[in-house]
Design an enzyme around this catalytic site. Structure first.
Site, PDB file in Angstrom:
ATOM      1  N   HIS A   1      -1.511  -5.679   6.125  1.00  0.00           N
ATOM      2  CA  HIS A   1      -2.127  -4.463   5.568  1.00  0.00           C
ATOM      3  C   HIS A   1      -2.230  -3.382   6.655  1.00  0.00           C
ATOM      4  O   HIS A   1      -3.338  -2.935   6.988  1.00  0.00           O
ATOM      5  CB  HIS A   1      -3.528  -4.809   5.035  1.00  0.00           C
ATOM      6  CG  HIS A   1      -3.712  -4.521   3.566  1.00  0.00           C
ATOM      7  ND1 HIS A   1      -2.993  -5.166   2.580  1.00  0.00           N
ATOM      8  CD2 HIS A   1      -4.547  -3.659   2.905  1.00  0.00           C
ATOM      9  CE1 HIS A   1      -3.379  -4.712   1.398  1.00  0.00           C
ATOM     10  NE2 HIS A   1      -4.307  -3.799   1.570  1.00  0.00           N
TER      11      HIS A   1
ATOM     12  N   ARG B   1       2.232  -0.518  -2.327  1.00  0.00           N
ATOM     13  CA  ARG B   1       3.412   0.268  -2.715  1.00  0.00           C
ATOM     14  C   ARG B   1       4.481   0.243  -1.628  1.00  0.00           C
ATOM     15  O   ARG B   1       5.666   0.056  -1.907  1.00  0.00           O
ATOM     16  CB  ARG B   1       2.992   1.724  -3.003  1.00  0.00           C
ATOM     17  CG  ARG B   1       2.321   1.880  -4.351  1.00  0.00           C
ATOM     18  CD  ARG B   1       1.609   3.218  -4.468  1.00  0.00           C
ATOM     19  NE  ARG B   1       0.371   3.235  -3.680  1.00  0.00           N
ATOM     20  CZ  ARG B   1      -0.351   4.324  -3.429  1.00  0.00           C
ATOM     21  NH1 ARG B   1       0.057   5.499  -3.872  1.00  0.00           N
ATOM     22  NH2 ARG B   1      -1.465   4.243  -2.737  1.00  0.00           N
ATOM     23  N   THR B   2       4.061   0.419  -0.385  1.00  0.00           N
ATOM     24  CA  THR B   2       5.035   0.397   0.716  1.00  0.00           C
ATOM     25  C   THR B   2       5.675  -0.991   0.819  1.00  0.00           C
ATOM     26  O   THR B   2       6.892  -1.109   0.985  1.00  0.00           O
ATOM     27  CB  THR B   2       4.354   0.771   2.048  1.00  0.00           C
ATOM     28  OG1 THR B   2       3.656   1.992   1.874  1.00  0.00           O
ATOM     29  CG2 THR B   2       5.371   0.933   3.170  1.00  0.00           C
TER      30      THR B   2
ATOM     31  N   ARG C   1       6.210  -3.173  -1.457  1.00  0.00           N
ATOM     32  CA  ARG C   1       7.169  -3.456  -2.532  1.00  0.00           C
ATOM     33  C   ARG C   1       8.486  -2.714  -2.283  1.00  0.00           C
ATOM     34  O   ARG C   1       9.550  -3.177  -2.668  1.00  0.00           O
ATOM     35  CB  ARG C   1       6.547  -3.119  -3.894  1.00  0.00           C
ATOM     36  CG  ARG C   1       5.405  -4.089  -4.252  1.00  0.00           C
ATOM     37  CD  ARG C   1       4.835  -3.880  -5.638  1.00  0.00           C
ATOM     38  NE  ARG C   1       3.935  -2.751  -5.775  1.00  0.00           N
ATOM     39  CZ  ARG C   1       2.627  -2.745  -5.469  1.00  0.00           C
ATOM     40  NH1 ARG C   1       2.058  -3.839  -5.000  1.00  0.00           N
ATOM     41  NH2 ARG C   1       1.886  -1.663  -5.628  1.00  0.00           N
TER      42      ARG C   1
HETATM   43  N1  LIG Z   1      -4.135 -12.614  -1.280  1.00  0.00           N
HETATM   44  C1  LIG Z   1      -3.414 -11.591  -0.819  1.00  0.00           C
HETATM   45  N2  LIG Z   1      -2.858 -11.655   0.406  1.00  0.00           N
HETATM   46  C2  LIG Z   1      -2.130 -10.634   0.874  1.00  0.00           C
HETATM   47  N3  LIG Z   1      -1.919  -9.492   0.203  1.00  0.00           N
HETATM   48  C3  LIG Z   1      -2.440  -9.365  -1.010  1.00  0.00           C
HETATM   49  C4  LIG Z   1      -3.215 -10.414  -1.581  1.00  0.00           C
HETATM   50  N4  LIG Z   1      -3.609 -10.015  -2.805  1.00  0.00           N
HETATM   51  C5  LIG Z   1      -3.088  -8.791  -2.986  1.00  0.00           C
HETATM   52  N5  LIG Z   1      -2.398  -8.377  -1.915  1.00  0.00           N
HETATM   53  C6  LIG Z   1      -1.648  -7.104  -1.708  1.00  0.00           C
HETATM   54  O1  LIG Z   1      -2.582  -6.077  -1.536  1.00  0.00           O
HETATM   55  C7  LIG Z   1      -2.308  -4.988  -2.423  1.00  0.00           C
HETATM   56  C8  LIG Z   1      -3.609  -4.394  -2.900  1.00  0.00           C
HETATM   57  O2  LIG Z   1      -4.454  -4.143  -1.835  1.00  0.00           O
HETATM   58  P1  LIG Z   1      -5.084  -2.702  -1.611  1.00  0.00           P
HETATM   59  O3  LIG Z   1      -5.626  -2.197  -2.886  1.00  0.00           O
HETATM   60  O4  LIG Z   1      -5.911  -2.710  -0.379  1.00  0.00           O
HETATM   61  O5  LIG Z   1      -3.706  -1.968  -1.306  1.00  0.00           O
HETATM   62  P2  LIG Z   1      -3.549  -0.490  -0.814  1.00  0.00           P
HETATM   63  O6  LIG Z   1      -3.394  -0.417   0.651  1.00  0.00           O
HETATM   64  O7  LIG Z   1      -4.554   0.346  -1.477  1.00  0.00           O
HETATM   65  O8  LIG Z   1      -2.071  -0.224  -1.384  1.00  0.00           O
HETATM   66  P3  LIG Z   1      -1.717   0.511  -2.715  1.00  0.00           P
HETATM   67  O9  LIG Z   1      -2.595   1.719  -2.774  1.00  0.00           O
HETATM   68  O10 LIG Z   1      -0.269   0.810  -2.612  1.00  0.00           O
HETATM   69  O11 LIG Z   1      -2.007  -0.505  -3.747  1.00  0.00           O
HETATM   70  C9  LIG Z   1      -1.528  -5.603  -3.560  1.00  0.00           C
HETATM   71  O12 LIG Z   1      -0.661  -4.677  -4.150  1.00  0.00           O
HETATM   72  C10 LIG Z   1      -0.783  -6.723  -2.892  1.00  0.00           C
HETATM   73  O13 LIG Z   1       0.464  -6.265  -2.399  1.00  0.00           O
HETATM   74 MG   LIG Z   2      -4.663   1.982  -2.762  1.00  0.00          MG
END
Ligand SMILES: Nc1ncnc2c1ncn2[C@@H]1O[C@H](COP(=O)(O)OP(=O)(O)OP(=O)(O)O)[C@@H](O)[C@H]1O
Ligand SMILES: [Mg+2]
Length: 309
Positions: free
Chosen positions: A179, A187-188, A190
């Site tokens: 992360h 999104r990144t 994927r």
């Molecule tokens: N158990 C897990 N371990 C690792 N990654 C996970 C797990 N569960 C979900 N994720 C990832 O984390 C993402 C969601 O986390 P978060 O909402 O913090 O993302 P984000 O940084 O806000 O990204 P975006 O805004 O693109 O969704 C999911 O789309 C998935 O790819």
């Molecule tokens: Mg987000």
């Protein structure tokens, strides 16, 4: 191998068929690309909470419409995601095998986030984050640069050791597990996964919003070191994309008509429910369009042949 053998064989067989059709018709490829851009943008953004529907996504990115009554942020995210996808296609068209770098990752993130938060775009986070809906806690912000260098090192050493679907799924998990950014990791991640799949020749692979719970479940298993569910989940998404490509590009006389599972059930001793279970587990060649699983007569026959052997 982590990917089920029959799924692996099916993917390779379909990719060979797709490659045999090359050079592909430019018009058809353009149409497919547009369809996939809309679908991918809708699904990837919806997974992270964007409120636009598939149709609205189409209006925004293909027709350039602004929608009344939708948050500006959701519309900006839609346009940004489309820009990031265009960049992804550019990377693939460069046809170089060495396009994966920290710079590429940051460029993709930059395009995803710049209209929402220019300061954050393309920069690793300096705060700690959590992932709602998951038990996984990403590493401290202080460790992100090191963990990302390790990820790149792992990529260069291991890419040749794994089948591409397996490799792409593992990279995706490692990325979202770190992360590295404050927002936009899903999104990144994927998009990053698609670099490898598309360089290998597969069409854009889309994780469906309807599969969000399963997606989180298989990522959770990967956190514990069990990559099998994630790899097979991604494998099925690859199958779906390539099936749609072939369904569009194969000349009609070579094409196996898609039939519903109810229809397929009429020609075998399997019930529709059993066929649906096989489809969900990726044991039979099937594709989910909207909410319905579709298969072909040949797929059912092949499966029956396999079980007899
Ligand atoms: N158990 C897990 N371990 C690792 N990654 C996970 C797990 N569960 C979900 N994720 C990832 O984390 C993402 C969601 O986390 P978060 O909402 O913090 O993302 P984000 O940084 O806000 O990204 P975006 O805004 O693109 O969704 C999911 O789309 C998935 O790819
Ligand atoms: Mg987000």
């Amino acid at each position: 191998m982590l990917l089920r053998q029959n799924l692996h064989d099916l993917l390779e067989e379909k990719l060979t068929t797709l490659n045999r059709l090359r050079p592909l018709s430019k018009t058809m490829v353009q149409k497919l690309r547009e369809r996939f851009e809309v679908e991918m943008t809708y699904n990837s953004n919806a997974i992270e909470g964007n409120s636009l529907t598939l149709k609205e996504t189409y209006w925004v990115i293909q027709e350039g419409l602004t929608l009344k009554g939708r948050p500006i942020k959701d519309i900006l995210e839609t346009k940004s995601h489309k820009a990031a996808l265009d960049f992804l296609y550019e990377i693939i068209e460069q046809d170089s095998k060495n396009t994966f770098s920290e710079q590429t990752i940051k460029q993709l993130h930059q395009l995803i986030i710049k209209d929402i938060d220019p300061n954050m775009a393309g920069r690793y986070r300096d705060i700690d984050v959590f992932i709602s809906g998951s038990d996984h806690t990403p590493p401290s912000a202080l460790d992100v640069p090191l963990r990302m260098r390790e990820l790149l090192l792992w990529q260069s050493k291991n890419q040749k050791l794994h089948y591409v679907v397996e490799f792409a799924a593992m990279i995706h998990h490692m990325f979202v597990n770190i992360h590295p950014f404050e927002d936009g990791n899903g999104r990144t991640g994927r998009l990053v996964m698609n670099i490898f799949l598309m360089q290998y020749g597969f069409p854009l692979v889309i994780i469906q919003k309807n599969d969000r719970r399963k997606y989180y479940r298989v990522l959770q298993a990967a956190d514990k070191g069990d990559y099998k569910p994630l790899v097979n989940f991604i494998g099925q998404a690859v199958l779906r994309s390539i099936n749609i490509y072939l369904d569009t590009l194969l000349p009609a006389k070579e094409k196996e008509a898609l039939i519903s599972l109810a229809e397929a059930g009429k020609h075998t001793s399997y019930s529709q429910a059993y066929l649906s279970k096989l489809a969900k587990e990726g044991k039979i060649d099937a594709v989910k369009l909207r909410r319905n699983w579709m298969t072909t007569r040949k797929a059912v026959k092949d499966y029956m042949g396999q079980t007899k052997r």
